[in-house]
Motif scaffolding. Structure first.
Motif, PDB file in Angstrom:
ATOM      1  N   GLU A 194       0.822  -1.213   0.000  1.00  0.00           N
ATOM      2  CA  GLU A 194       0.000   0.000   0.000  1.00  0.00           C
ATOM      3  C   GLU A 194       0.856   1.263   0.000  1.00  0.00           C
ATOM      4  N   GLN A 195       2.042   1.213   0.608  1.00  0.00           N
ATOM      5  CA  GLN A 195       2.942   2.367   0.558  1.00  0.00           C
ATOM      6  C   GLN A 195       3.498   2.559  -0.846  1.00  0.00           C
ATOM      7  N   VAL A 196       3.801   1.453  -1.519  1.00  0.00           N
ATOM      8  CA  VAL A 196       4.282   1.536  -2.901  1.00  0.00           C
ATOM      9  C   VAL A 196       3.241   2.226  -3.772  1.00  0.00           C
ATOM     10  N   LEU A 197       1.976   1.961  -3.484  1.00  0.00           N
ATOM     11  CA  LEU A 197       0.895   2.542  -4.275  1.00  0.00           C
ATOM     12  C   LEU A 197       0.545   3.959  -3.837  1.00  0.00           C
ATOM     13  N   SER A 199       1.069  -1.750   7.986  1.00  0.00           N
ATOM     14  CA  SER A 199       2.201  -1.484   7.102  1.00  0.00           C
ATOM     15  C   SER A 199       3.509  -1.708   7.856  1.00  0.00           C
ATOM     16  N   ASP A 200       3.555  -1.275   9.110  1.00  0.00           N
ATOM     17  CA  ASP A 200       4.734  -1.533   9.942  1.00  0.00           C
ATOM     18  C   ASP A 200       4.913  -3.027  10.182  1.00  0.00           C
ATOM     19  N   VAL A 201       3.805  -3.756  10.369  1.00  0.00           N
ATOM     20  CA  VAL A 201       3.884  -5.212  10.537  1.00  0.00           C
ATOM     21  C   VAL A 201       4.503  -5.850   9.297  1.00  0.00           C
ATOM     22  N   TYR A 202       4.085  -5.384   8.116  1.00  0.00           N
ATOM     23  CA  TYR A 202       4.638  -5.909   6.870  1.00  0.00           C
ATOM     24  C   TYR A 202       6.147  -5.646   6.800  1.00  0.00           C
ATOM     25  N   SER A 203       6.562  -4.418   7.105  1.00  0.00           N
ATOM     26  CA  SER A 203       7.981  -4.074   7.043  1.00  0.00           C
ATOM     27  C   SER A 203       8.790  -4.905   8.025  1.00  0.00           C
ATOM     28  N   LEU A 204       8.215  -5.175   9.209  1.00  0.00           N
ATOM     29  CA  LEU A 204       8.914  -6.030  10.172  1.00  0.00           C
ATOM     30  C   LEU A 204       8.979  -7.464   9.647  1.00  0.00           C
ATOM     31  N   GLY A 238       1.242 -10.665   4.220  1.00  0.00           N
ATOM     32  CA  GLY A 238       0.011 -10.732   3.441  1.00  0.00           C
ATOM     33  C   GLY A 238      -0.108  -9.539   2.504  1.00  0.00           C
ATOM     34  N   THR A 239      -0.487  -9.795   1.257  1.00  0.00           N
ATOM     35  CA  THR A 239      -0.637  -8.710   0.287  1.00  0.00           C
ATOM     36  C   THR A 239      -1.682  -7.710   0.736  1.00  0.00           C
ATOM     37  N   ASP A 240      -2.836  -8.222   1.131  1.00  0.00           N
ATOM     38  CA  ASP A 240      -3.911  -7.382   1.627  1.00  0.00           C
ATOM     39  C   ASP A 240      -3.650  -7.120   3.111  1.00  0.00           C
ATOM     40  N   PRO A 241      -3.617  -5.864   3.547  1.00  0.00           N
ATOM     41  CA  PRO A 241      -3.385  -5.590   4.967  1.00  0.00           C
ATOM     42  C   PRO A 241      -4.344  -6.333   5.891  1.00  0.00           C
ATOM     43  N   ALA A 242      -5.573  -6.585   5.440  1.00  0.00           N
ATOM     44  CA  ALA A 242      -6.553  -7.279   6.278  1.00  0.00           C
ATOM     45  C   ALA A 242      -6.146  -8.709   6.576  1.00  0.00           C
ATOM     46  N   HIS A 243      -5.224  -9.274   5.794  1.00  0.00           N
ATOM     47  CA  HIS A 243      -4.817 -10.657   5.977  1.00  0.00           C
ATOM     48  C   HIS A 243      -3.545 -10.781   6.816  1.00  0.00           C
ATOM     49  N   LEU A 248     -10.872  -4.659  -1.493  1.00  0.00           N
ATOM     50  CA  LEU A 248     -11.186  -4.208  -2.842  1.00  0.00           C
ATOM     51  C   LEU A 248     -10.370  -2.999  -3.243  1.00  0.00           C
ATOM     52  N   THR A 249     -10.146  -2.107  -2.293  1.00  0.00           N
ATOM     53  CA  THR A 249      -9.350  -0.927  -2.613  1.00  0.00           C
ATOM     54  C   THR A 249      -7.939  -1.316  -2.999  1.00  0.00           C
ATOM     55  N   LEU A 250      -7.336  -2.218  -2.220  1.00  0.00           N
ATOM     56  CA  LEU A 250      -5.967  -2.612  -2.507  1.00  0.00           C
ATOM     57  C   LEU A 250      -5.872  -3.371  -3.814  1.00  0.00           C
ATOM     58  N   ILE A 251      -6.808  -4.298  -4.033  1.00  0.00           N
ATOM     59  CA  ILE A 251      -6.750  -5.075  -5.265  1.00  0.00           C
ATOM     60  C   ILE A 251      -6.952  -4.187  -6.477  1.00  0.00           C
ATOM     61  N   ALA A 252      -7.889  -3.248  -6.387  1.00  0.00           N
ATOM     62  CA  ALA A 252      -8.110  -2.339  -7.503  1.00  0.00           C
ATOM     63  C   ALA A 252      -6.869  -1.517  -7.786  1.00  0.00           C
ATOM     64  N   ALA A 253      -6.215  -1.061  -6.736  1.00  0.00           N
ATOM     65  CA  ALA A 253      -4.999  -0.280  -6.932  1.00  0.00           C
ATOM     66  C   ALA A 253      -3.894  -1.138  -7.518  1.00  0.00           C
TER      67      ALA A 253
END
Length: 453
Positions: free
Chosen positions: A176-179, A187-192, A243-248, A285-290
C-alpha cells in the motif's frame, strides 16, 4: 563542537539523508548520549524541519524499553539537533552484514521484541513507516531498540509531503505504501516481516537496479525463495506478516510478537482474530483495484511467495479432490513414462524450495540433482479437480492424493526411501496442462544426487 552549551560532539557514528548522528557527552548530567544533527543543506526546507521536529515529538510520546528514549531537542550554532539515548551495540543491518543469516529461533525472538516496541509506538497513534534492519539497534545484552522516527506519522498529524509522495526505504515498503496509499500499523507489521525475511534468508527479499524497480517488485513478483529449510511455524509467522492485503496480516504488532515467541519456543501459534467483515471488504477491494491499476501499467502479475519445508500439520483440510488420481487413459505427458497408475519421470526432476502465494502453489524452480535440492519428483498424476483451490500444506490430507503419493510408492520408486517423506505439489507443464507431482522430501533438509530408480 558543543551544542546548546551542553552536548559535546565527540565522534560521528552515522549519517543519513536528513542528518548525522554523533556520539556525544552531556556535560550537565555527565552521560554519553546520541545527538542527531539536521544537515545544513536541508535545515532551511520547511518540510524537513517539520519532519525533524515531528521525530522528536513522536519519540517523546513513547515510553518502552524497545524504543529509543528522547532526551532533548533544540537549535544551536544554526544547527537543529535531537538528543537520544546512546546505544552500546550495533544495528541489525550491521549484524546481518557481519554474520549473514540469523537462526530461526533467534530471529523470532528478535522480531518479537521489536514488535513489542512497535505496539508501544502504535498505542500512541504513531505509524513508524520505516521499519528496517538499519533502524533496529541491538544492545550488547541482545535486546532490541527501535530508532529513527524521522518519517513517523501521528494519526492526528497532517501529511508532511506532497500528495502521492512515497516515504520509506524501497526494500521495506508495504504494497500500500508503494501505491502511495496511507501507511497503517499493518504497514509496519509488513515491514517487520520483510526484516524477518532478511534475517532468515541472509538477503533482501527484493532487489533491483534502482529504488523504483525494488519497490515495484512486490507488485510483480514473489520474494526470493528462502534457500534453507525452516520450521513450518516460522514460515507461518512470516507468511501472515507479508500478506498482500493488509486485512490478511497480523492485526497488531502484539499479535505478531505472540506468534513469533510461540514459533521460537516451538509452541502452537496463538490464533489471531479475523478481520472485521465491515472493514475487510473495502480494504481488500481498494488494494486489489490499486494493484490492478499499477499492474496494467507495469505489465506484471502480482504474486507473493514463501519457501516452506512442508512440515505443516495435515489436519483441518476442507473440500475434496473430486476426481480419481492416476494416469488413467490420457496421453502420457512430455518428460514422463507410463508406470501402472502413475506417470514416472523419464529423467530425474529435482527442485529447490517450493513457493506458495497465500497458500497456493507457484511454479517451482528446477535444479540439477547434483546440486543441493529440497525435493525430487518420484511420480506424477493428473491434477485432481479442485486441487488448485486447496492450500498446498493440506494437499496430502486429501485421501486421493495421499493414496496416489503414498509412502509405499515412494519406497518402490526410490533407492533411499528411509529418511524421505512423501509430499505433493501442482506443476504446470509447457503445454499449460497441470500435473500433481509426488515429491520426496528429505527429513534432514537439502540433499544431493538422485534417489529415484
Amino acid at each position: 563542537m558543543r551544542l546548546g552549551d551542553r552536548y559535546r560532539l565527540e565522534e560521528r557514528i552515522g549519517a543519513g539523508g536528513m542528518g548525522e548522528v554523533w556520539r556525544a557527552v552531556d556535560d550537565v548530567l555527565s552521560r554519553v548520549v546520541a545527538v542527531k544533527v539536521m544537515l545544513p543543506g536541508v535545515a532551511d526546507d520547511p518540510d524537513f524541519a517539520r519532519r525533524f521536529q515531528a521525530e522528536a515529538t513522536a519519540m517523546a510520546r513513547v515510553n518502552h524499553a524497545a524504543v529509543a528514549s528522547i532526551h532533548d531537542f533544540g537549535r544551536s550554532h544554526g544547527l537543529t539537533y535531537l538528543v537520544m539515548e546512546f546505544v552500546d551495540g550495533e544495528s541489525l543491518a550491521q549484524r546481518l552484514a557481519r554474520d549473514g543469516r540469523i537462526a530461526p529461533a533467534d530471529t523470532m525472538r528478535l522480531i518479537a521484541q521489536a514488535a513489542d516496541g512497535l505496539q508501544a509506538v502504535h498505542d500512541q497513534g504513531i505509524v513508524h513507516r520505516d521499519i528496517k534492519p538499519a533502524n533496529l539497534l541491538i544492545r550488547r545484552d541482545g535486546s532490541v531498540l527501535i530508532t529513527d522516527f524521522g518519517i513517523a506519522r501521528r494519526d492526528d498529524a497532517s501529511k508532511l509531503t506532497a500528495s502521492g509522495a512515497i516515504l520509506g526505504t524501497p526494500s521495506y515498503l508495504s504494497p500500500e505504501q508503494v501505491l502511495g496509499q496511507p501507511a497503517t500499523v499493518r504497514s509496519d507489521v509488513y515491514s517487520l516481516g520483510l526484516t524477518a525475511y532478511e534475517c532468515l534468508a541472509g538477503q533482501k527479499p527484493f532487489d533491483g537496479d534502482n529504488p523504483y524497480a525494488v519497490a515495484l517488485q512486490r507488485l510483480q513478483a514473489a520474494p526470493r525463495t528462502i534457500g534453507i529449510t525452516l520450521p513450518a511455524a516460522v514460515l507461518g509467522v512470516l507468511e501472515k506478516a507479508l500478506g498482500t492485503d493488509p486485512a490478511h496480516r497480523w492485526p497488531t504488532a502484539t499479535a505478531l510478537a505472540a506468534a513469533a515467541r510461540a514459533a521460537a519456543d516451538g509452541s502452537p501459534i496463538p490464533p489471531s482474530p479475523p478481520p472485521k467483515k465491515a472493514d475487510q471488504k473495502p480494504r481488500h477491494l481498494t488494494l486489489i483495484a490499486a494493484l490492478l491499476a499499477v499492474l496494467v501499467v507495469a505489465g506484471g502479475v502480482a504474486v507473493w511467495g514463501f519457501s516452506r519445508d512442508n512440515s505443516d500439520s495435515a489436519t483441518g483440510a476442507t473440500g475434496t479432490t473430486g476426481a480419481k488420481s492416476g494416469a488413467g487413459s490420457a496421453a502420457v505427458p512430455a518428460g514422463f513414462t507410463a508406470c501402472d497408475k502413475v506417470y514416472c519421470p523419464a529423467a530425474p526432476l529435482c527442485w529447490g524450495g517450493m513457493t506458495a502465494i497465500n497458500g497456493h502453489a507457484q511454479p517451482p524452480g528446477r535444479i540439477d540433482c547434483a546440486e543441493p535440492h529440497s525435493y525430487q519428483t518420484y511420480a506424477a498424476i493428473a491434477l485432481p479437480a479442485g486441487a488448485l483451490d486447496i492450500r498446498t500444506s493440506l494437499l496430502m490430507a486429501q485421501p486421493d492424493i495421499a493414496a496416489a503419493c503414498s509412502p509405499e510408492l515412494l519406497a518402490s520408486r526410490t533407492n533411499a526411501a528411509a529418511g524421505f517423506t512423501p509430499d505433493a505439489w501442482p506443476v504446470q507443464q509447457s503445454d499449460q496442462t497441470w500435473l500433481l507431482h509426488c515429491l520426496a522430501r528429505s527429513d534432514k533438509g537439502e540433499t544431493t544426487g538422485s534417489i529415484v530408480k
